[in-house]
Design a protein around this motif. Structure first.
Motif, PDB file in Angstrom:
ATOM      1  N   TYR A  40     -51.981  16.662 -24.933  1.00 25.03           N
ATOM      2  CA  TYR A  40     -50.975  16.308 -23.465  1.00 25.03           C
ATOM      3  C   TYR A  40     -51.124  17.919 -23.113  1.00 25.03           C
ATOM      4  O   TYR A  40     -51.520  18.636 -23.969  1.00 25.03           O
ATOM      5  CB  TYR A  40     -49.656  16.302 -24.195  1.00 25.03           C
ATOM      6  N   ARG A  41     -50.800  17.917 -22.090  1.00 23.95           N
ATOM      7  CA  ARG A  41     -50.677  19.666 -21.684  1.00 23.95           C
ATOM      8  C   ARG A  41     -50.189  20.136 -22.793  1.00 23.95           C
ATOM      9  O   ARG A  41     -48.541  19.535 -22.080  1.00 23.95           O
ATOM     10  CB  ARG A  41     -50.909  20.031 -20.494  1.00 23.95           C
ATOM     11  N   ALA A  46     -44.196  20.212 -23.767  1.00 20.65           N
ATOM     12  CA  ALA A  46     -42.700  19.899 -23.907  1.00 20.65           C
ATOM     13  C   ALA A  46     -41.552  19.359 -22.763  1.00 20.65           C
ATOM     14  O   ALA A  46     -40.415  19.536 -23.778  1.00 20.65           O
ATOM     15  CB  ALA A  46     -42.794  21.583 -23.593  1.00 20.65           C
ATOM     16  N   ARG A  47     -41.716  18.620 -21.956  1.00 24.05           N
ATOM     17  CA  ARG A  47     -40.913  18.157 -21.254  1.00 24.05           C
ATOM     18  C   ARG A  47     -40.218  16.955 -22.089  1.00 24.05           C
ATOM     19  O   ARG A  47     -39.556  15.864 -21.892  1.00 24.05           O
ATOM     20  CB  ARG A  47     -41.115  17.412 -20.477  1.00 24.05           C
ATOM     21  N   ARG A  48     -41.936  16.047 -22.549  1.00 22.87           N
ATOM     22  CA  ARG A  48     -41.042  14.698 -23.348  1.00 22.87           C
ATOM     23  C   ARG A  48     -40.464  15.287 -25.201  1.00 22.87           C
ATOM     24  O   ARG A  48     -39.464  14.649 -25.592  1.00 22.87           O
ATOM     25  CB  ARG A  48     -42.644  14.501 -23.914  1.00 22.87           C
ATOM     26  N   LEU A  49     -41.180  16.138 -25.491  1.00 25.63           N
ATOM     27  CA  LEU A  49     -40.433  16.810 -27.004  1.00 25.63           C
ATOM     28  C   LEU A  49     -39.990  18.469 -26.928  1.00 25.63           C
ATOM     29  O   LEU A  49     -40.619  19.380 -26.484  1.00 25.63           O
ATOM     30  CB  LEU A  49     -41.690  16.389 -28.007  1.00 25.63           C
ATOM     31  N   LEU A 124     -30.760  21.720 -25.298  1.00 23.06           N
ATOM     32  CA  LEU A 124     -29.890  20.994 -25.049  1.00 23.06           C
ATOM     33  C   LEU A 124     -30.775  20.506 -23.596  1.00 23.06           C
ATOM     34  O   LEU A 124     -31.007  19.791 -22.742  1.00 23.06           O
ATOM     35  CB  LEU A 124     -28.600  21.033 -24.638  1.00 23.06           C
ATOM     36  N   ALA A 125     -30.740  21.916 -23.064  1.00 19.62           N
ATOM     37  CA  ALA A 125     -31.254  22.418 -21.493  1.00 19.62           C
ATOM     38  C   ALA A 125     -32.570  22.387 -21.854  1.00 19.62           C
ATOM     39  O   ALA A 125     -33.148  21.325 -20.432  1.00 19.62           O
ATOM     40  CB  ALA A 125     -30.995  23.835 -21.294  1.00 19.62           C
ATOM     41  N   GLN A 126     -33.575  21.378 -22.484  1.00 19.24           N
ATOM     42  CA  GLN A 126     -35.001  21.173 -22.164  1.00 19.24           C
ATOM     43  C   GLN A 126     -35.029  19.811 -22.143  1.00 19.24           C
ATOM     44  O   GLN A 126     -35.895  19.724 -21.051  1.00 19.24           O
ATOM     45  CB  GLN A 126     -35.432  21.408 -23.548  1.00 19.24           C
ATOM     46  N   GLN A 127     -34.252  19.437 -22.218  1.00 16.00           N
ATOM     47  CA  GLN A 127     -33.851  17.872 -22.029  1.00 16.00           C
ATOM     48  C   GLN A 127     -35.142  16.708 -21.888  1.00 16.00           C
ATOM     49  O   GLN A 127     -35.478  16.346 -21.436  1.00 16.00           O
ATOM     50  CB  GLN A 127     -33.742  17.379 -20.211  1.00 16.00           C
TER      51      GLN A 127
END
Length: 234
Positions: A40-41, A46-49, A124-127
């Protein structure tokens, strides 16, 4: 919700660091959504984990709102201001962790417990749909420990987020885990539902304690009552 337990230096944090790509395994493969995590890039991953490490240090002078806002980095475009979605995610994260009243305070002025809740808010904000938390209840009193654990369980139940935690408190681990993973000397020695794997023999061999396992009919999970250390006296 998966909770990893084990004595100090057993490998719990190493597992989380490997899952978060901070360590590369010397053999084998870690797969997320049918893809090796190292393919992954960085922003896609980071959008996944998301990971809340055991110890985090905030930049000097940064406010609570700004630190929580950094959790939105994977969703933002370079040189573009935060969006309405970013602001709403930050607001919801601070409200959920009850740090919204501290928004303008410098993080360095907060108590240890308050800082820990701010770090959880940033995660949490990272969602991210997968959240790894390494001892998230550190520095918190019992009430706030339960607040954090109830919060992540609600995220798991209502939003379908995958939650993996490292915890030291055995009864909290048993209470909140759907799956319990016991690590000892770098190996997984037991895993499964707490009611299925938690035994006095396991606690003696892994944690070196003699303990009674109580099955209360009014509680859906077993309760550990430590009796004495099983280590030889010094």
């Amino acid at each position: 919700m998966t909770v990893i337990i084990g004595p100090n230096a057993s490998g719990k944090s190493t597992v989380l660091r490997a899952l978060a790509r901070l360590l590369r395994p010397s053999e084998g493969q870690i797969v997320l959504d049918e893809k090796d995590i190292h393919e992954y890039r960085p922003k896609d991953f980071a959008r996944r984990l998301g990971l809340l490490p055991q110890s985090s240090v905030a930049p000097g002078g940064i406010t609570v709102a700004d630190l929580v806002g950094r959790g939105r980095f994977p969703h933002q475009q370079p040189l573009r201001p935060p969006t309405v979605e970013d602001a709403e995610a930050v607001r919801r994260a601070m409200a959920a962790t009850r740090v919204d009243t501290l928004a303008d305070r410098p993080v360095e002025e907060l108590s240890g417990g308050q800082r820990q809740r701010v770090w959880v808010a940033m995660l949490l904000a990272q969602q991210a749909p997968v959240m790894l938390l390494d001892e998230p209840t550190t520095y918190l009193d019992v009430s706030h420990q339960l607040d954090i654990l109830e919060l992540v369980r609600e995220l798991n139940r209502s939003e379908g987020r995958t939650i993996v935690l490292v915890l030291h408190d055995l009864n909290q681990a048993i209470s909140y885990a759907d799956e319990l993973v016991v690590v000892h000397e770098g190996r997984v020695v037991a895993n499964g539902a707490p009611v299925d794997i938690m035994t006095s023999d396991l606690l003696r061999s892994v944690f070196s304690i003699d303990a009674r396992i109580i099955h209360d009919p009014d509680i859906a999970h077993p309760v550990v009552v430590p009796l004495t250390s099983a280590r030889p006296a010094i």
